[in-house]
Design an enzyme around this catalytic site. Structure first.
Site, PDB file in Angstrom:
ATOM      1  CB  SER A   1      84.280  43.811  47.021  1.00 18.55           C
ATOM      2  OG  SER A   1      84.241  46.049  46.497  1.00 18.55           O
TER       3      SER A   1
ATOM      4  CG  ASP B   1      86.999  49.444  48.742  1.00 16.80           C
ATOM      5  OD1 ASP B   1      86.009  49.275  48.204  1.00 16.80           O
ATOM      6  OD2 ASP B   1      87.269  48.912  47.462  1.00 16.80           O
TER       7      ASP B   1
ATOM      8  CG  ASP C   1      86.526  45.516  50.009  1.00 16.37           C
ATOM      9  OD1 ASP C   1      85.101  46.449  50.082  1.00 16.37           O
ATOM     10  OD2 ASP C   1      87.420  45.570  50.069  1.00 16.37           O
TER      11      ASP C   1
ATOM     12  CG  ASP D   1      82.501  48.129  49.118  1.00 12.25           C
ATOM     13  OD1 ASP D   1      82.891  49.158  50.537  1.00 12.25           O
ATOM     14  OD2 ASP D   1      83.036  47.713  48.967  1.00 12.25           O
TER      15      ASP D   1
END
Length: 458
Positions: free
Chosen positions: A94, A241, A239, A237
């Protein structure tokens, strides 16, 4: 949860998070899941392929066929899992620095596993009781093409495309070299936006900036907004999400203000919203003003999502929830964080007003955060004990211990808690005056640093 923290499990790749560790996680998950097939994806980190190979091997060894999606945002894997009815393994750290990697587990409904489901996976992991099948029963693996295209199509069907297109917005986008670089530029262009980018090359070294979308990492995006005369800046960020925003002047928008704006637009009297114990007063004010209930959980998307599920199963309406770090959840879309979807919902608000006006009602608060690092479990225990002592001595504050120690003073609050993903104790504070917030953080930090120093003297 012993293995999985507040949002998956993470560590420095090849040191704490090794291929053998990931293989064990995959063995355990594959043993627990009632499925013959599973999807595996990763973000752009340089160790992602190595660790996704380990996950694939573990899953195959317990008899599962593996769909290998390659580099996909976490919400892209979640979309695929829901559409195909298969669980998933996401290799991502992340927002953590490039040397980190991690594992998130996704259910066949496309939602991150609940706390109870994670604990069921941890049982065979900790006992090492997962059993491989015979050679003839091992699973196969298939390279799946087009997962990112399918995810973009899912997004486009889920937002008000006409409203956004009619606004004729210019979007400055910083996917931070993460997985969102493969999806968000196309998504916003297909929404009818003019898109300019920075750090939009997928690169697991993250050469342009660190993956965490905080103000100090996003100066280039602010400059791009001003140079391009953009209506809004959007950052992800690693990833993708999460989504963080800049207004049309190139000014960073606090994530808590964004969450409050989206919450006020989505909540009605009698609804419930869910956030973590570090919730901003902004969301507290919105819930009070709208007539909605606010439920608090320990910090972490897993805890918030678990509570959302419980509330919805009990018949409660939860239109919007999340944290002020850019991780907003719209349960009617999916009980997950999705940076691109969150950004599109924010763009819908810009059809009527500029970004600065949209978030203007949610200003007036200053946030300060520091990290106190530690090296050993003994040092961590010292820091936690010092935080408990400090909270106990604060006779002028209301203390909450849902997760760490939160001290509410009426005009301000401060919270100290150990991170679930990094060797740090985080200290947060919020006040209507920045100096007040800095003082609250400073006093708490001094107490913890003194405890750390005394630990080193033993």
């Amino acid at each position: 949860m012993k293995v999985f923290g507040s949002s998956g499990t993470r560590g420095v790749a090849n040191e704490e998070l090794t291929p053998s560790f990931v293989l064990r996680v995959a063995l355990a998950a594959g043993t627990v899941w009632d499925a013959d097939r599973v999807a595996v994806a990763r973000d752009t980190r340089t160790t992602g392929r190595m660790l996704s190979n380990a996950a694939t091997s573990g899953l195959q060894s317990v008899g599962m066929d593996v769909d290998r999606l390659g580099v996909v945002p976490t919400p892209g894997l979640q979309s695929y899992c829901e559409a195909e009815g298969v669980p998933g393994v996401m290799i991502t750290a992340s927002h953590n620095p490039p040397e980190y990697n991690g594992v998130k587990l996704i259910g066949a409904d496309g939602v991150e596993l609940s706390v109870a489901a994670i604990e069921r996976v941890e049982e065979p992991f900790l006992s090492e009781s997962a059993e491989a099948v015979s050679w003839a029963a091992t699973g196969t693996d298939l390279e799946v093409q087009g997962a990112n295209r399918r995810y973009i199509a899912d997004l486009l069907e889920s937002v008000d495309r006409e409203r956004i297109a009619d606004a004729e917005l210019t979007v400055a986008l910083d996917p931070g070299h993460g997985a969102g670089a493969l999806t968000s530029p196309e998504f916003f262009r297909r929404l009818g936006c003019d898109v300019v980018t920075v750090n939009a090359q997928a690169d697991g070294h993250f050469p342009g900036r660190d993956p965490e979308p905080v103000a100090e990492n996003l100066e280039d995006l602010g400059r791009l907004v001003r140079a391009a005369d953009a209506d809004v800046g959007i950052a992800h960020d690693g990833d993708a999400d999460r989504a963080i925003f800049f207004d049309e002047t190139g000014t960073y928008i606090e994530g808590d203000a964004t969450l409050a704006a989206l919450a006020e637009a989505g909540l009605s009297p009698g609804d419930t919203t869910v956030s973590a114990v570090n919730v901003s007063q902004r969301l507290v004010d919105v819930a009070d003003r709208v007539g909605a209930d606010l439920e608090l959980t320990p910090i972490g998307s897993t805890r918030i999502m678990t509570r959302i599920r419980e509330l919805r199963e009990a018949g409660e309406s939860v239109p919007v929830a999340g944290e002020g770090n850019g991780g907003v959840i719209f349960p009617s879309y999916r009980v997950n964080r999705d940076g691109a979807y969150t950004a599109a919902r924010f763009l819908e608000l810009l059809a009527e007003d500029p970004a600065s006006a949209v978030v203007a009602p949610y200003g007036g608060y200053d946030n300060v955060r520091v990290n106190v690092e530690y090296d050993t479990t003994r040092e961590r225990d010292r820091l936690v004990a010092a935080a408990a002592d400090y909270a106990e001595s604060a006779t002028d504050a209301e203390v909450t211990t849902i997760d760490g120690y939160r001290l509410d003073y009426g005009d301000a609050w401060v919270l100290a808690r150990p991170s679930g993903t990094e060797p740090v104790v985080r200290i947060y504070a919020e006040a209507t005056d920045r100096a007040r917030a800095e003082t609250l953080v400073g006093e708490f930090e001094d107490r913890l640093q003194n405890a750390l120093a005394s630990a080193g003297e033993l």
